[in-house]
Design a protein around this motif. Structure first.
Motif, PDB file in Angstrom:
ATOM      1  N   ARG A   1       0.826  -1.196   0.000  1.00  0.00           N
ATOM      2  CA  ARG A   1       0.000   0.000   0.000  1.00  0.00           C
ATOM      3  C   ARG A   1       0.875   1.268   0.000  1.00  0.00           C
ATOM      4  O   ARG A   1       0.603   2.223  -0.716  1.00  0.00           O
ATOM      5  N   GLU A   2       1.955   1.207   0.800  1.00  0.00           N
ATOM      6  CA  GLU A   2       2.858   2.358   0.844  1.00  0.00           C
ATOM      7  C   GLU A   2       3.497   2.596  -0.524  1.00  0.00           C
ATOM      8  O   GLU A   2       3.638   3.731  -0.965  1.00  0.00           O
ATOM      9  N   ASN A   3       3.885   1.510  -1.166  1.00  0.00           N
ATOM     10  CA  ASN A   3       4.480   1.650  -2.507  1.00  0.00           C
ATOM     11  C   ASN A   3       3.506   2.302  -3.478  1.00  0.00           C
ATOM     12  O   ASN A   3       3.886   3.138  -4.286  1.00  0.00           O
TER      13      ASN A   3
ATOM     14  N   TRP B   1       0.970   4.305  -2.704  1.00  0.00           N
ATOM     15  CA  TRP B   1       0.821   5.734  -2.369  1.00  0.00           C
ATOM     16  C   TRP B   1       2.035   6.543  -2.834  1.00  0.00           C
ATOM     17  O   TRP B   1       1.891   7.636  -3.391  1.00  0.00           O
ATOM     18  N   GLY B   2       3.216   5.999  -2.590  1.00  0.00           N
ATOM     19  CA  GLY B   2       4.437   6.719  -2.967  1.00  0.00           C
ATOM     20  C   GLY B   2       4.473   6.967  -4.461  1.00  0.00           C
ATOM     21  O   GLY B   2       4.744   8.086  -4.934  1.00  0.00           O
ATOM     22  N   MET B   3       4.146   5.926  -5.209  1.00  0.00           N
ATOM     23  CA  MET B   3       4.117   6.018  -6.665  1.00  0.00           C
ATOM     24  C   MET B   3       3.112   7.080  -7.110  1.00  0.00           C
ATOM     25  O   MET B   3       3.403   7.892  -7.993  1.00  0.00           O
TER      26      MET B   3
ATOM     27  N   PHE C   1       1.867   9.690  -5.404  1.00  0.00           N
ATOM     28  CA  PHE C   1       2.275  11.050  -5.073  1.00  0.00           C
ATOM     29  C   PHE C   1       3.390  11.548  -6.000  1.00  0.00           C
ATOM     30  O   PHE C   1       3.442  12.716  -6.340  1.00  0.00           O
ATOM     31  N   CYS C   2       4.277  10.640  -6.365  1.00  0.00           N
ATOM     32  CA  CYS C   2       5.430  11.067  -7.169  1.00  0.00           C
ATOM     33  C   CYS C   2       5.145  10.993  -8.665  1.00  0.00           C
ATOM     34  O   CYS C   2       5.998  11.381  -9.464  1.00  0.00           O
TER      35      CYS C   2
ATOM     36  N   PRO D   1       3.357  12.692 -10.922  1.00  0.00           N
ATOM     37  CA  PRO D   1       3.572  13.871 -11.786  1.00  0.00           C
ATOM     38  C   PRO D   1       5.049  14.130 -12.052  1.00  0.00           C
ATOM     39  O   PRO D   1       5.442  14.359 -13.201  1.00  0.00           O
ATOM     40  N   CYS D   2       5.863  14.062 -10.990  1.00  0.00           N
ATOM     41  CA  CYS D   2       7.261  14.423 -11.222  1.00  0.00           C
ATOM     42  C   CYS D   2       8.029  13.301 -11.923  1.00  0.00           C
ATOM     43  O   CYS D   2       9.004  13.558 -12.619  1.00  0.00           O
ATOM     44  N   ILE D   3       7.568  12.057 -11.776  1.00  0.00           N
ATOM     45  CA  ILE D   3       8.209  10.977 -12.539  1.00  0.00           C
ATOM     46  C   ILE D   3       7.938  11.205 -14.029  1.00  0.00           C
ATOM     47  O   ILE D   3       8.843  11.131 -14.858  1.00  0.00           O
ATOM     48  N   LEU D   4       6.672  11.508 -14.345  1.00  0.00           N
ATOM     49  CA  LEU D   4       6.332  11.813 -15.744  1.00  0.00           C
ATOM     50  C   LEU D   4       7.118  13.017 -16.235  1.00  0.00           C
ATOM     51  O   LEU D   4       7.635  13.026 -17.351  1.00  0.00           O
TER      52      LEU D   4
END
Lengths: 281, 301
Positions: free
Chosen positions: B13-15, B17-19, B21-22, B24-27
């Motif tokens: 679940r944490e993975n 959520w982390g994915m 949240f991040c 936009p900036c990964i894209l």
């Protein structure tokens, strides 16, 4: 003995003040020169001995700038651009900073190093392919290519700055909320964002300044002058009215003064923010 | 048993959520950093010019640059190196001196700090118009003041030999942002160290040389690296103030790149120019990071 030491200290202090005041004059002089020239006739600006204050304030210069070029339109474009860039940058950079500072997940370190790496990447290297990409999908000559990057993280520097702030908030607050059944999005909205308002203001201001001041981006993407931003409009003005210095200065004031006003409103937060993280935008 | 299952579920679940949240900036990183880097490398081996078909030309673009077929390349590189060599040290020294002055017991510190910082938020285009006017060789303020002081006129922006020094001078106007970082660093220097020098009978100079400067080396290093990276990318001044002139004396590298790409539409060779810049900046950064071990002091090691 103590007398001479005292006078020496006094002398030192006077020297420090003299240097600081001299430096301040140098900092303010060009701005003052711009404003005073913008309010003079094209005869008075050249007068010797130098006229520091206009005999009569010629506000007509501004009127003339607005009638020669559609500066109102440029303002509207710039404001639209600034609005979308600032909201995008604040929202997405804070989301990403939260993901890097408050969630313990597998990809965290690699995402963080990629973002830090891209901070060192010269913008000049990516500008050609990015332009070609937007050209291919037919989005040039619009503000969209200038807005989209802001909604995708907004810039490594903002993420880094917010991450520093988010890391400084004690963990037990969101752990308590977590036990009460709140998810990460609720913690982000209700706990972290309200606590970091000053930092969000700093990011918003940096985003505003960078967008308002940006020249290369609009220059490349916008080619019809009803799409121009104020920075680009000023360049057009400089190109066509080179000898009319008083009009050029009035046009420059129109670009510079909004930036100064925003800076004055938020300078406390801004300088504290830079001081806190030790980095600049 | 149940516990590990729970934690595994939590991990996943944490993975997620982390994915999320991040995302936009990964894209953003993929589309505005990684992908452009790769495509610009590819374009640098082609003769792409937007209009006609794109042909693979191997190393030709690079050969043209380094063999002197394109005479502007070495000129642009040289102009930019000189500018960086003059502007980076001068702005670091001036910024450091102002920070030292502001670190003494002066009244109105906040006001001075704001005044010195103010120029760095002023839009470069707006300021370029003002510099054009102040350094105009016939009617500008700079020459008016020189004349009033009984000194000879200077050509400023309109002579090949003075255009770069003039631009270096205008760059000094914006040292405030660097100064604020120095000031923050100086204020962080532990008091005991300065007091120790005082006890040993050392004066201001000893304090500066043996405590403040050594303790400030990480900040100096940071500002040096950022100064060089930014110095190589000067564009707006070249475009608005000088248009690269007179006689290409201020043909800054990024201005040259802009001309090649967006005026002559030679995207292939412009990409090669961009990649050479990238490699230069990378090399300089790596060298500086290697050399820092010799002079940068990180406390607590």
């Amino acid at each position: 003995m103590s007398m001479t030491r005292k006078t020496k200290k006094r002398g030192m202090q006077i020297l420090v003040y003299a240097l600081l005041i001299f430096g301040s004059v140098l900092c303010l002089m060009p701005l003052f020169w711009m404003i005073r020239s913008s309010l003079m006739t094209n005869v008075e600006i050249f007068m010797v001995p130098i006229h520091w204050i206009p005999e009569k304030f010629r506000w007509e210069n501004y009127k003339e700038v607005f009638t020669t070029l559609p500066f109102l339109k440029y303002y509207a474009n710039s404001l639209k651009l600034v609005f979308f860039v600032v909201t995008g940058a604040v929202i997405t950079s804070s989301l990403c900073a939260y993901g890097l500072a408050r969630i313990d997940w597998g990809g965290r370190n690699i995402v963080f190093s990629c973002i830090m790496g891209s901070m060192m990447l010269p913008a000049a290297v990516t500008i050609i392919p990015t332009f070609l990409m937007f050209r291919k999908i037919g989005l040039t000559n619009s503000l969209i290519p200038l807005i989209i990057p802001a909604w995708l993280g907004g810039g490594a520097f903002y993420i880094f700055l917010l991450r520093q702030f988010f890391l400084s908030i004690p963990k037990d607050m969101d752990e308590a909320a977590y036990i009460d059944g709140a998810n990460h999005f609720q913690i982000y909205c209700r706990i972290i964002l309200p606590l970091t308002k000053p930092a969000l203001v700093v990011v918003g201001m940096f985003a505003f300044m960078n967008t308002w001041n940006d020249f290369l981006g609009p220059l490349i993407y916008l080619n019809s002058d009803d799409k121009y931003t104020v920075a680009l409009g000023l360049q057009l003005f400089i190109g066509s009215y080179r000898a009319e210095w008083q009009l050029m200065m009035a046009a420059a004031c129109l670009v510079v003064i909004p930036a100064i006003i925003v800076f004055m409103l938020g300078q406390r937060y801004l300088i504290e923010g830079i001081t806190m993280t030790g980095v600049k935008g | 048993m149940r516990n590990t299952q729970m934690s595994k579920k939590k991990r996943r679940r944490e993975n997620m959520w982390g994915m999320l949240f991040c995302l936009p900036c990964i894209l953003g990183f993929l589309f505005f950093a990684l992908l452009p880097m790769c495509t610009s490398l590819y374009y640098s081996f082609t003769d792409y010019n937007v209009i006609s078909r794109c042909n693979f030309v191997g190393l030709d673009n690079y050969k043209n640059l380094f063999s002197g077929t394109d005479p502007y390349f070495s000129k642009a590189l040289w102009v930019t190196i000189i500018y960086v060599a003059l502007s980076v040290p001068s702005s670091l020294i001036v910024a450091f001196c102002i920070a030292l002055l502001l670190n003494t017991e002066v009244k109105g510190k906040g006001i001075f700090r704001t005044i010195f910082y103010l120029p760095s938020i002023v839009p470069v285009v707006g300021m370029s118009a003002v510099w054009l006017w102040i350094f105009n060789s016939d009617f500008g303020l700079a020459n008016m003041l020189l004349k009033a002081a009984g000194l000879p006129k200077c050509q400023w922006l309109s002579s090949e030999s003075t255009v770069i020094p003039t631009l270096v001078f205008t760059n000094l106007w914006t040292v405030g942002s660097t100064m604020v970082i120095f000031l923050a660093g100086i204020q962080d220097v532990p008091r005991q160290l300065s007091e120790a020098v005082e006890i040993d009978g050392g004066g201001r100079m000893a304090k500066l040389l043996h405590v403040i400067i050594p303790m400030m080396t990480p900040t100096i290093f940071y500002n040096l690296v950022m100064g060089i990276i930014n110095g190589f990318q000067v564009f707006t001044q070249a475009y608005v103030i000088t248009q690269g002139g007179p006689n290409n004396a201020s043909l800054f590298y990024v201005y040259y790149l802009y001309r090649e790409a967006f005026q002559f539409m030679r995207m292939g060779s412009a990409s090669a120019i961009a990649w050479v810049l990238f490699v230069i900046i990378m090399l300089l950064t790596v060298i500086m990071f290697k050399l820092q071990k010799k002079w940068v002091y990180y406390g607590g090691e």
